[in-house]
Enzyme design. Structure first.
Site, PDB file in Angstrom:
ATOM      1  N   ALA A  62       1.023  -0.949  -0.032  1.00 27.45           N
ATOM      2  CA  ALA A  62      -0.049   0.401  -0.214  1.00 27.45           C
ATOM      3  C   ALA A  62       0.702   1.705   0.427  1.00 27.45           C
ATOM      4  O   ALA A  62       1.655   1.008  -0.011  1.00 27.45           O
ATOM      5  CB  ALA A  62      -0.918  -0.334   1.185  1.00 27.45           C
ATOM      6  N   CYS A  63      -0.170   1.948  -0.793  1.00 35.16           N
ATOM      7  CA  CYS A  63       1.072   3.560  -0.883  1.00 35.16           C
ATOM      8  C   CYS A  63       1.607   3.928   0.869  1.00 35.16           C
ATOM      9  O   CYS A  63       0.520   2.704   2.247  1.00 35.16           O
ATOM     10  CB  CYS A  63      -0.277   4.751  -0.626  1.00 35.16           C
ATOM     11  SG  CYS A  63      -0.521   5.207  -1.848  1.00 35.16           S
ATOM     12  N   PRO A  64       2.777   4.143   0.475  1.00 36.43           N
ATOM     13  CA  PRO A  64       3.263   5.038   0.405  1.00 36.43           C
ATOM     14  C   PRO A  64       4.452   4.491   0.232  1.00 36.43           C
ATOM     15  O   PRO A  64       5.730   4.736  -0.524  1.00 36.43           O
ATOM     16  CB  PRO A  64       4.211   6.267   1.020  1.00 36.43           C
ATOM     17  CG  PRO A  64       4.141   5.614   2.636  1.00 36.43           C
ATOM     18  CD  PRO A  64       2.944   4.901   2.087  1.00 36.43           C
TER      19      PRO A  64
END
Lengths: 232, 77
Positions: B14-16
């Site tokens: 997942a981000c980041p």
């Protein structure tokens, strides 16, 4: 997209050469599913409206909000994280613009009720501020960066089918339930100790909008300067 | 020396995380090398290209499957 690849760059040549051999599976056409889902959403919306007009409106707004959130890749987490991580403030500025627009619109709604002699809507949301606000915001910030999304972002990505965020959603629900269960204690012990501040009481209606827009404009300029400094 | 092509697997991240991994990986590559970042997190599709373009690299995005993308970055400096 366009500014980089006006002429075919080496990247495009190599990638197309590489990619054709490796993994392109024929993509399934998803449009029929989309149409089916849309019809289902409409049907459910009509059903909800029959139960209560308010529910129908909630459903409509929720669907529109989710659609815009997903299509625009509007991410509150990134708006606060990217300035520190990469120096990019495009999302931060987008959020500031959204704040500015809603500040004006909500003031219009509240002022309209005020001059009409009606009770001002949404005053229950004028929550007391104290150190608890800052501590809570800090904890929420840590949580959302680790979870990869705030509340709306997590919901949106669960809808997209991103597996890891099912986990975020599960613990988001667990945390919310725990929070709701103990909220009375937190409210009495910490939250209610702070003052409730409604800006129009202090600055007047015009002054409140002006003050808020001024702060937002200031942050916008700072965000712009920050990006130029970091990414030059 | 031939420019090399490096694959960076960020599927499921997942981000980041994809962005941070891309940043780190790119510093180890030479000018002219190509980094292919595999992602399936939609917001990485926005922030990786945006970051790389602002750094001045050539970037392309390809949707290789439903909800799965490859960001192709050519290091130019």
């Amino acid at each position: 997209m366009s500014e980089v690849n006006v002429t075919p760059s080496p990247a495009s040549r190599i990638s197309t050469g590489r990619r054709t051999g490796t993994r392109r599976k024929p993509k399934k056409n998803q449009i029929p599913y989309g149409i089916a889902l849309f019809v289902g959403m409409l049907a459910f919306g009509i059903y909800l409206t029959a139960v209560s007009a308010r529910l129908g409106i909630f459903w409509l707004i929720g669907c529109c909000f989710g659609f815009i959130l997903q299509k625009s890749r509007f991410c509150f987490t990134a708006s606060l994280r990217d300035p520190a991580l990469t120096g990019s403030t495009s999302l931060s500025r987008a959020v500031l613009i959204a704040f500015a627009v809603t500040s004006i619109a909500f003031t219009a709604v509240k002022y309209g009720a005020h001059i009409g002699g009606l009770p001002i809507p949404g005053q229950g949301s004028v929550a007391p501020i104290s150190l608890a606000t800052a501590v809570g915001a800090f904890l929420f910030g840590i949580g959302m960066v680790i979870a990869g999304g705030c509340a709306s972002g997590t919901l949106m990505r669960v809808g997209e089918g991103f597996g890891m965020q099912f986990l975020s959603l599960f613990f988001f629900i667990v945390g919310s339930l725990l929070g709701a269960h103990n909220f009375g204690w937190w409210k009495i012990t910490f939250i209610d100790k702070g003052p409730r501040i409604f800006l129009p009481d202090i600055f007047g209606w015009v002054g409140a909008v002006a003050a808020q827009l001024l702060v937002i404009a200031l942050l916008y300029v700072l965000a712009d300067k920050w990006e130029n400094k970091k990414l030059g | 020396m031939m420019a090399q092509e490096v694959l960076l697997d960020c599927l499921g991240e997942a981000c980041p995380v994809p962005l941070v991994k891309t940043e780190k990986k790119l510093t180890t590559l030479a000018v002219g090398d190509i980094l292919v970042v595999q992602i399936d997190h939609s917001c990485a599709m926005k922030n990786i290209p945006e970051w790389a373009r602002k750094e001045g690299h050539n970037v392309e995005i390809e949707e290789v499957d439903d909800g799965e993308w490859e960001v192709i970055i050519e290091k130019v400096k």
